[in-house]
Design an enzyme around this catalytic site. Structure first.
Site, PDB file in Angstrom:
ATOM      1  N   ASP A 166      -2.807 -18.571   2.217  1.00  0.00           N
ATOM      2  CA  ASP A 166      -3.745 -19.363   1.401  1.00  0.00           C
ATOM      3  C   ASP A 166      -4.447 -20.407   2.270  1.00  0.00           C
ATOM      4  O   ASP A 166      -5.670 -20.591   2.190  1.00  0.00           O
ATOM      5  CB  ASP A 166      -3.032 -20.001   0.191  1.00  0.00           C
ATOM      6  CG  ASP A 166      -1.702 -20.675   0.517  1.00  0.00           C
ATOM      7  OD1 ASP A 166      -1.225 -20.557   1.665  1.00  0.00           O
ATOM      8  OD2 ASP A 166      -1.125 -21.324  -0.379  1.00  0.00           O
TER       9      ASP A 166
ATOM     10  N   ASP B 194     -12.606  -9.189   4.585  1.00  0.00           N
ATOM     11  CA  ASP B 194     -13.859  -9.360   3.825  1.00  0.00           C
ATOM     12  C   ASP B 194     -14.348 -10.807   3.930  1.00  0.00           C
ATOM     13  O   ASP B 194     -15.556 -11.062   3.997  1.00  0.00           O
ATOM     14  CB  ASP B 194     -13.678  -8.970   2.350  1.00  0.00           C
ATOM     15  CG  ASP B 194     -14.045  -7.503   2.079  1.00  0.00           C
ATOM     16  OD1 ASP B 194     -13.749  -6.659   2.944  1.00  0.00           O
ATOM     17  OD2 ASP B 194     -14.626  -7.209   1.017  1.00  0.00           O
TER      18      ASP B 194
ATOM     19  N   ASP C 283      -6.611  -7.024   4.463  1.00  0.00           N
ATOM     20  CA  ASP C 283      -7.746  -6.505   3.695  1.00  0.00           C
ATOM     21  C   ASP C 283      -8.598  -7.668   3.186  1.00  0.00           C
ATOM     22  O   ASP C 283      -9.825  -7.687   3.343  1.00  0.00           O
ATOM     23  CB  ASP C 283      -7.220  -5.671   2.521  1.00  0.00           C
ATOM     24  CG  ASP C 283      -8.341  -5.119   1.663  1.00  0.00           C
ATOM     25  OD1 ASP C 283      -9.340  -4.638   2.243  1.00  0.00           O
ATOM     26  OD2 ASP C 283      -8.233  -5.172   0.424  1.00  0.00           O
TER      27      ASP C 283
ATOM     28  N   TYR D 285       0.796  -1.219   0.000  1.00  0.00           N
ATOM     29  CA  TYR D 285       0.000   0.000   0.000  1.00  0.00           C
ATOM     30  C   TYR D 285       0.840   1.287   0.000  1.00  0.00           C
ATOM     31  O   TYR D 285       0.279   2.369  -0.044  1.00  0.00           O
ATOM     32  CB  TYR D 285      -0.919   0.013   1.228  1.00  0.00           C
ATOM     33  CG  TYR D 285      -2.172  -0.815   1.065  1.00  0.00           C
ATOM     34  CD1 TYR D 285      -2.114  -2.204   0.948  1.00  0.00           C
ATOM     35  CD2 TYR D 285      -3.428  -0.209   1.040  1.00  0.00           C
ATOM     36  CE1 TYR D 285      -3.259  -2.963   0.814  1.00  0.00           C
ATOM     37  CE2 TYR D 285      -4.587  -0.964   0.899  1.00  0.00           C
ATOM     38  CZ  TYR D 285      -4.496  -2.330   0.782  1.00  0.00           C
ATOM     39  OH  TYR D 285      -5.645  -3.075   0.649  1.00  0.00           O
TER      40      TYR D 285
ATOM     41  N   LYS E 215       3.067 -15.149   3.664  1.00  0.00           N
ATOM     42  CA  LYS E 215       3.310 -15.981   2.476  1.00  0.00           C
ATOM     43  C   LYS E 215       4.824 -16.156   2.357  1.00  0.00           C
ATOM     44  O   LYS E 215       5.412 -15.978   1.285  1.00  0.00           O
ATOM     45  CB  LYS E 215       2.673 -15.280   1.264  1.00  0.00           C
ATOM     46  CG  LYS E 215       2.565 -16.120   0.018  1.00  0.00           C
ATOM     47  CD  LYS E 215       1.727 -17.363   0.140  1.00  0.00           C
ATOM     48  CE  LYS E 215       1.977 -18.268  -1.055  1.00  0.00           C
ATOM     49  NZ  LYS E 215       1.475 -19.635  -0.867  1.00  0.00           N
TER      50      LYS E 215
HETATM   51  C1  IPM Z   1     -10.705  -1.364   3.209  1.00  0.00           C
HETATM   52  C2  IPM Z   1     -10.701  -0.956   1.754  1.00  0.00           C
HETATM   53  C3  IPM Z   1      -9.487  -0.109   1.434  1.00  0.00           C
HETATM   54  C4  IPM Z   1      -8.256  -0.963   1.688  1.00  0.00           C
HETATM   55  C5  IPM Z   1      -9.451   0.488   0.015  1.00  0.00           C
HETATM   56  C6  IPM Z   1     -10.670   1.295  -0.278  1.00  0.00           C
HETATM   57  C7  IPM Z   1      -8.223   1.307  -0.216  1.00  0.00           C
HETATM   58  O1  IPM Z   1     -10.801  -2.065   0.936  1.00  0.00           O
HETATM   59  O2  IPM Z   1     -10.673  -0.480   4.075  1.00  0.00           O
HETATM   60  O3  IPM Z   1     -10.789  -2.553   3.498  1.00  0.00           O
HETATM   61  O4  IPM Z   1      -7.819  -1.723   0.810  1.00  0.00           O
HETATM   62  O5  IPM Z   1      -7.719  -0.876   2.784  1.00  0.00           O
HETATM   63 MN    MN Z   2     -11.219  -3.913   2.043  1.00  0.00          MN
END
Ligand code: IPM
Ligand code: MN
Ligand code: NAD
Length: 357
Positions: free
Chosen positions: A223, A251, A247, A139, A190
């Site tokens: 993984d 999710d 990240d 990042y 990884k």
């Molecule tokens: C998150 C988002 C951000 C990230 C993006 C929008 C830059 O996906 O906060 O999870 O990757 O951190």
């Molecule tokens: Mn995200």
């Protein structure tokens, strides 16, 4: 008179605006009922401002936040008119990096077994906290392009990992485990393929775990970690990993608890300032329809209030959200027919009733 707590409120784009409006209303009511000393300062940082002025936020915004605020309550960014997310890099990554918010804390806890998509799994199985390193890795925008626009073009992004950066997040994860009675920290990387950064994470993890003999230290390649989160989520307690893996895993964690609309997070520089935001984005597919789930924004407000050391207010929000789920006062992402506003009104009233005793 309560201590003053100054919060910048940044709804952002898309459903960020919809859910933060509801979260803000909840904070206002709680402040009135509990004299929390909250001072909410609204900021119009986002796509509209960026498109109008060429900047998503004022030049001095980071200095102002650093000097004059205790927290930021943030929605989401993302707008089809800015396909490369330039304003997101300026505003959101700008705050994460510029304020050195190195700990991205993302709890993953099932609130109701009916919401967990995994067979026979519930609140006892899916209950972990992801500590995502938040200021390094891929990042950092170290890289570049070569021969761009030609058939020979090359693009490079460097993953940056510093000993200081890795150590502080790993130590923070262990500290958290110790303070909260959690038993295990799993580091996920990884390092079997990504040699140098992986090697540093391995060395630091092995060193830091020695200072926490009562906490089990575990390692999974990322993984396998993704597979195991689905197959056997009960083996996770505290998870620590780099920026990109955090990240992605967060999710996945949101899917395990039933929806991105329930996933909260804090970007924190411990002892200094925190930026609190739902894990989800601006969700253009549902923006403007009034169906975005506001619960992630509420649970995010609870994390912020905890950070601001007003625990009873945080607890009241969590209890009210739990109650709304049990009473099926939920939006379509959770299988209900509620709207953002109807769910919000229900949670707000329940929360105020809890606070009133
Ligand atoms: C998150 C988002 C951000 C990230 C993006 C929008 C830059 O996906 O906060 O999870 O990757 O951190
Ligand atoms: Mn995200
Ligand atoms: P997203 O998180 O916005 O949406 C993914 C899916 O989850 C969509 O189907 C959406 O409708 C659903 N969803 C998300 N939040 C929900 C909620 N509260 N209630 C009900 N359903 C919800 O991810 P995306 O579609 O990949 O990204 C959209 C934009 O948001 C992109 O520009 C992306 O870069 C940005 N983004 C921003 C942030 C942030 O600002 N923190 C985080 C993630 C994505």
């Amino acid at each position: 008179m309560a201590e003053r707590r100054r919060i910048a409120v940044v709804p952002g784009d898309g459903i960020g605006k919809e859910v933060i409006a509801e979260g803000r209303a909840l904070l206002v009511e709680l402040d009135r009922a509990m004299s929390l000393g909250l001072e909410l300062v609204d900021k119009d940082w986002g796509a509209d401002r960026y498109l109008e002025t060429g900047r998503g936020m004022p030049e001095d915004a980071l200095d102002d936040l650093r000097d004059n605020y205790d927290a930021v309550y943030f929605g989401a960014l993302g707008d089809d008119r800015i396909p490369d997310m330039a304003h997101g890099r300026e505003i959101l990554l700008g705050m994460r990096f510029g304020l050195d918010l190195w700990a991205n804390v993302r709890p993953v806890k099932v609130l109701d077994p009916a919401l967990c998509p995994l067979k026979d799994k519930g609140p006892d199985d899916v209950d972990m906290v992801i500590f995502r390193e938040n200021t390094e890795d891929l990042y950092v925008a170290v890289g570049g392009t070569f021969k761009e626009g030609t058939p020979d073009e090359v693009a490079v992004d460097q993953s940056v990992n510093s000993r200081k950066g890795v150590e502080r997040i790993v130590r923070h994860a262990f500290d958290y485990a110790q303070k909260t009675g959690r038993k295990k920290v799993t580091m996920s990387d990884k390092s079997n393929a990504v040699r140098y950064g992986g090697g540093l994470w391995q060395r630091v993890f092995q060193e830091v775990q020695k200072d926490f003999p009562d906490i089990a230290a575990d390692h999974l390649f990322v993984d396998v970690a993704a597979m195991e989160m689905v197959r056997a989520p009960e083996r996770f307690d505290v998870v620590v990993c780099n920026n990109l893996f955090g990240d992605i895993l967060s999710d996945l964690g949101a899917a395990l608890i039933g929806s991105l609309g329930l996933a909260a997070s804090g970007n924190i520089h411990p002892g200094r300032i925190g930026l609190f935001e739902p894990v989800h984005g601006s969700a253009p597919d549902i923006a403007g329809q009034g169906v975005a789930n506001p619960m992630a924004a509420f649970l995010t407000a609870a994390m912020m209030l905890e950070f601001l050391e007003v625990q009873p207010a945080a607890d009241a929000i969590r209890q009210a959200v739990q109650g709304a789920i049990e009473q099926r006062q939920v939006t379509p992402d959770l299988g209900g027919q509620g709207t953002t506003q109807s769910v919000s009104a229900h949670v707000r009233e329940a929360c105020l009733a809890i606070v009133a005793g």
